[in-house]
Motif scaffolding. Structure first.
Motif, PDB file in Angstrom:
ATOM      1  N   ALA A 197      -1.735   9.530   8.036  1.00 16.07           N
ATOM      2  CA  ALA A 197      -3.258   9.014   7.916  1.00 16.07           C
ATOM      3  C   ALA A 197      -3.967  10.488   7.478  1.00 16.07           C
ATOM      4  O   ALA A 197      -4.109  11.457   7.932  1.00 16.07           O
ATOM      5  N   GLY A 198      -4.726  10.002   6.402  1.00 10.04           N
ATOM      6  CA  GLY A 198      -5.499  11.205   5.799  1.00 10.04           C
ATOM      7  C   GLY A 198      -5.133  12.041   4.860  1.00 10.04           C
ATOM      8  O   GLY A 198      -5.728  12.692   4.075  1.00 10.04           O
ATOM      9  N   LYS A 199      -3.559  11.784   4.736  1.00 11.61           N
ATOM     10  CA  LYS A 199      -2.787  12.627   3.583  1.00 11.61           C
ATOM     11  C   LYS A 199      -2.785  11.943   2.265  1.00 11.61           C
ATOM     12  O   LYS A 199      -2.594  10.572   2.192  1.00 11.61           O
ATOM     13  N   PRO A 200      -2.621  12.740   1.154  1.00 10.56           N
ATOM     14  CA  PRO A 200      -2.089  12.040   0.006  1.00 10.56           C
ATOM     15  C   PRO A 200      -0.751  11.216   0.009  1.00 10.56           C
ATOM     16  O   PRO A 200       0.163  11.602   0.718  1.00 10.56           O
ATOM     17  N   ASN A 201      -0.675  10.233  -0.557  1.00 11.14           N
ATOM     18  CA  ASN A 201       0.432   9.402  -0.892  1.00 11.14           C
ATOM     19  C   ASN A 201       1.313   9.968  -1.835  1.00 11.14           C
ATOM     20  O   ASN A 201       1.057   9.736  -3.198  1.00 11.14           O
ATOM     21  N   GLU A 202       2.474  10.512  -1.264  1.00  5.49           N
ATOM     22  CA  GLU A 202       3.510  10.912  -2.487  1.00  5.49           C
ATOM     23  C   GLU A 202       4.175   9.896  -3.255  1.00  5.49           C
ATOM     24  O   GLU A 202       4.788  10.246  -4.197  1.00  5.49           O
ATOM     25  N   ASN A 203       4.150   8.646  -3.040  1.00 11.58           N
ATOM     26  CA  ASN A 203       4.538   7.556  -3.724  1.00 11.58           C
ATOM     27  C   ASN A 203       3.510   6.732  -4.401  1.00 11.58           C
ATOM     28  O   ASN A 203       3.848   5.681  -4.731  1.00 11.58           O
ATOM     29  N   PHE A 204       2.503   7.162  -4.621  1.00 10.30           N
ATOM     30  CA  PHE A 204       1.342   6.509  -5.222  1.00 10.30           C
ATOM     31  C   PHE A 204       1.827   6.115  -6.548  1.00 10.30           C
ATOM     32  O   PHE A 204       2.154   7.130  -7.547  1.00 10.30           O
ATOM     33  N   LEU A 205       1.691   4.915  -7.015  1.00 10.22           N
ATOM     34  CA  LEU A 205       2.324   4.114  -8.293  1.00 10.22           C
ATOM     35  C   LEU A 205       3.671   4.340  -8.689  1.00 10.22           C
ATOM     36  O   LEU A 205       3.878   4.415  -9.835  1.00 10.22           O
ATOM     37  N   ASN A 206       4.598   4.631  -7.626  1.00 10.36           N
ATOM     38  CA  ASN A 206       6.111   4.984  -8.034  1.00 10.36           C
ATOM     39  C   ASN A 206       6.657   3.696  -7.697  1.00 10.36           C
ATOM     40  O   ASN A 206       7.193   3.231  -6.933  1.00 10.36           O
ATOM     41  N   GLU A 246       9.720   3.063  -8.545  1.00 12.94           N
ATOM     42  CA  GLU A 246      11.072   3.289  -8.252  1.00 12.94           C
ATOM     43  C   GLU A 246      11.240   2.627  -6.777  1.00 12.94           C
ATOM     44  O   GLU A 246      12.326   2.214  -6.452  1.00 12.94           O
ATOM     45  N   LEU A 247      10.118   2.675  -5.945  1.00 11.53           N
ATOM     46  CA  LEU A 247      10.487   2.158  -4.579  1.00 11.53           C
ATOM     47  C   LEU A 247      10.662   0.788  -4.703  1.00 11.53           C
ATOM     48  O   LEU A 247      11.387   0.434  -3.632  1.00 11.53           O
ATOM     49  N   PHE A 248      10.529  -0.179  -5.552  1.00  8.50           N
ATOM     50  CA  PHE A 248      10.955  -1.450  -5.740  1.00  8.50           C
ATOM     51  C   PHE A 248      12.751  -1.474  -5.757  1.00  8.50           C
ATOM     52  O   PHE A 248      13.077  -2.210  -4.865  1.00  8.50           O
ATOM     53  N   LYS A 249      12.986  -0.521  -6.375  1.00 11.13           N
ATOM     54  CA  LYS A 249      14.595  -0.374  -6.475  1.00 11.13           C
ATOM     55  C   LYS A 249      15.147   0.102  -4.956  1.00 11.13           C
ATOM     56  O   LYS A 249      16.171  -0.410  -4.586  1.00 11.13           O
ATOM     57  N   VAL A 250      14.558   0.968  -4.518  1.00 10.21           N
ATOM     58  CA  VAL A 250      15.025   1.643  -3.128  1.00 10.21           C
ATOM     59  C   VAL A 250      14.968   0.583  -2.153  1.00 10.21           C
ATOM     60  O   VAL A 250      15.766   0.461  -1.237  1.00 10.21           O
ATOM     61  N   GLU A 251      13.885  -0.231  -1.788  1.00 10.28           N
ATOM     62  CA  GLU A 251      13.791  -1.268  -1.122  1.00 10.28           C
ATOM     63  C   GLU A 251      14.780  -2.666  -1.454  1.00 10.28           C
ATOM     64  O   GLU A 251      14.402  -3.473  -0.834  1.00 10.28           O
ATOM     65  N   GLY A 252      15.255  -2.413  -2.560  1.00 10.59           N
ATOM     66  CA  GLY A 252      16.115  -3.588  -2.951  1.00 10.59           C
ATOM     67  C   GLY A 252      15.482  -4.919  -3.628  1.00 10.59           C
ATOM     68  O   GLY A 252      16.026  -6.046  -3.627  1.00 10.59           O
ATOM     69  N   LEU A 253      14.195  -4.731  -3.968  1.00 10.65           N
ATOM     70  CA  LEU A 253      13.382  -5.744  -4.567  1.00 10.65           C
ATOM     71  C   LEU A 253      13.358  -5.991  -6.166  1.00 10.65           C
ATOM     72  O   LEU A 253      13.189  -6.949  -6.464  1.00 10.65           O
ATOM     73  N   LEU A 254      13.926  -5.084  -6.656  1.00 11.43           N
ATOM     74  CA  LEU A 254      14.351  -5.159  -8.165  1.00 11.43           C
ATOM     75  C   LEU A 254      15.857  -4.720  -8.516  1.00 11.43           C
ATOM     76  O   LEU A 254      16.518  -3.975  -7.678  1.00 11.43           O
ATOM     77  N   PRO A 255      16.605  -5.010  -9.352  1.00 10.17           N
ATOM     78  CA  PRO A 255      17.865  -4.828  -9.636  1.00 10.17           C
ATOM     79  C   PRO A 255      17.947  -3.216  -9.960  1.00 10.17           C
ATOM     80  O   PRO A 255      17.077  -2.761 -10.629  1.00 10.17           O
ATOM     81  N   VAL A 256      18.994  -2.664  -9.894  1.00  9.04           N
ATOM     82  CA  VAL A 256      19.079  -1.247  -9.908  1.00  9.04           C
ATOM     83  C   VAL A 256      19.523  -0.941 -11.523  1.00  9.04           C
ATOM     84  O   VAL A 256      20.347  -1.684 -12.233  1.00  9.04           O
ATOM     85  N   ASP A 288       0.765  -1.168   0.084  1.00  5.61           N
ATOM     86  CA  ASP A 288      -0.033  -0.063   0.066  1.00  5.61           C
ATOM     87  C   ASP A 288       0.926   1.107  -0.090  1.00  5.61           C
ATOM     88  O   ASP A 288       0.360   2.370  -0.241  1.00  5.61           O
ATOM     89  N   GLU A 289       1.968   1.270   0.451  1.00 10.44           N
ATOM     90  CA  GLU A 289       3.074   2.313   0.164  1.00 10.44           C
ATOM     91  C   GLU A 289       3.055   2.698  -1.381  1.00 10.44           C
ATOM     92  O   GLU A 289       3.534   4.042  -1.615  1.00 10.44           O
ATOM     93  N   ILE A 290       2.512   2.030  -2.441  1.00 10.48           N
ATOM     94  CA  ILE A 290       2.645   2.447  -3.712  1.00 10.48           C
ATOM     95  C   ILE A 290       1.191   2.487  -4.192  1.00 10.48           C
ATOM     96  O   ILE A 290       0.763   3.221  -5.123  1.00 10.48           O
ATOM     97  N   THR A 291       0.292   1.679  -3.785  1.00 12.95           N
ATOM     98  CA  THR A 291      -1.047   1.467  -4.283  1.00 12.95           C
ATOM     99  C   THR A 291      -2.219   2.478  -3.858  1.00 12.95           C
ATOM    100  O   THR A 291      -3.289   2.312  -4.526  1.00 12.95           O
ATOM    101  N   VAL A 292      -1.967   2.977  -2.544  1.00  9.54           N
ATOM    102  CA  VAL A 292      -3.153   3.962  -2.370  1.00  9.54           C
ATOM    103  C   VAL A 292      -2.900   5.230  -2.553  1.00  9.54           C
ATOM    104  O   VAL A 292      -1.668   5.701  -2.297  1.00  9.54           O
ATOM    105  N   ARG A 293      -3.846   6.081  -3.021  1.00  8.07           N
ATOM    106  CA  ARG A 293      -3.635   7.277  -3.490  1.00  8.07           C
ATOM    107  C   ARG A 293      -3.656   8.282  -2.249  1.00  8.07           C
ATOM    108  O   ARG A 293      -2.893   9.217  -2.313  1.00  8.07           O
TER     109      ARG A 293
END
Length: 140
Positions: free
Chosen positions: A119-128, A130-140, A102-107
């Motif tokens: 809580a209650g604020k817009p998600n600055e990482n909505f559909l981002n 790049e977070l997968f790379k930051v978290e090390g889940l995808l190769p850079v 949900d760090e990526i999927t909630v608006r």
């Protein structure tokens, strides 16, 4: 209709050989004991040991199905230790599907305490993605 474990195992293997992987949205359901799961594998002193079941039932699940969805990934990016623990329980041809966090999927973050100051604020990482790379889940 009773669950036929061996028939499902054979059908799932046949489909996987054709590139079609079937499985469930999770694997930790005690309600599947004596159907998909062999209850005695998880007993301690004649009773179900819930922690033993939670910790090791994926291995028995993977004897039948060739894929599963990891629901836990929705709430946070999984750690390398958590992923290693999952992989250690399954054969090399097993496939995992992960819900995108949900760090990526909630608006907008719901007004829930688990989101803290967000809580209650817009998600600055909505559909981002790049977070997968930051978290090390995808190769850079």
């Amino acid at each position: 209709m009773p669950f036929d474990r061996e028939q499902m195992k054979a059908k799932a293997a046949d489909l996987a050989a054709q590139g079609v992987f079937i499985g469930t949205s999770s694997w930790k359901y005690q309600g599947w004991l004596n159907q998909l799961y062999t209850a005695v594998r998880y007993e301690y002193r004649g009773k179900l040991a819930a922690t033993r079941f939670e910790r090791s039932c994926l291995a028995e699940y993977a004897e039948v199905f060739k894929t599963v969805c990891v629901d836990a990934a929705y709430y946070t990016f999984p750690s390398e230790k958590y992923l290693d623990g999952l992989v250690a329980q399954v054969p090399s041809d097993f496939q995992f599907g992960f819900k995108v966090t949900d760090e990526i999927t909630v608006r907008k973050f719901p007004n829930l305490s688990r989101f803290g100051f967000r809580a209650g604020k817009p998600n600055e990482n909505f559909l981002n993605a790049e977070l997968f790379k930051v978290e090390g889940l995808l190769p850079v």
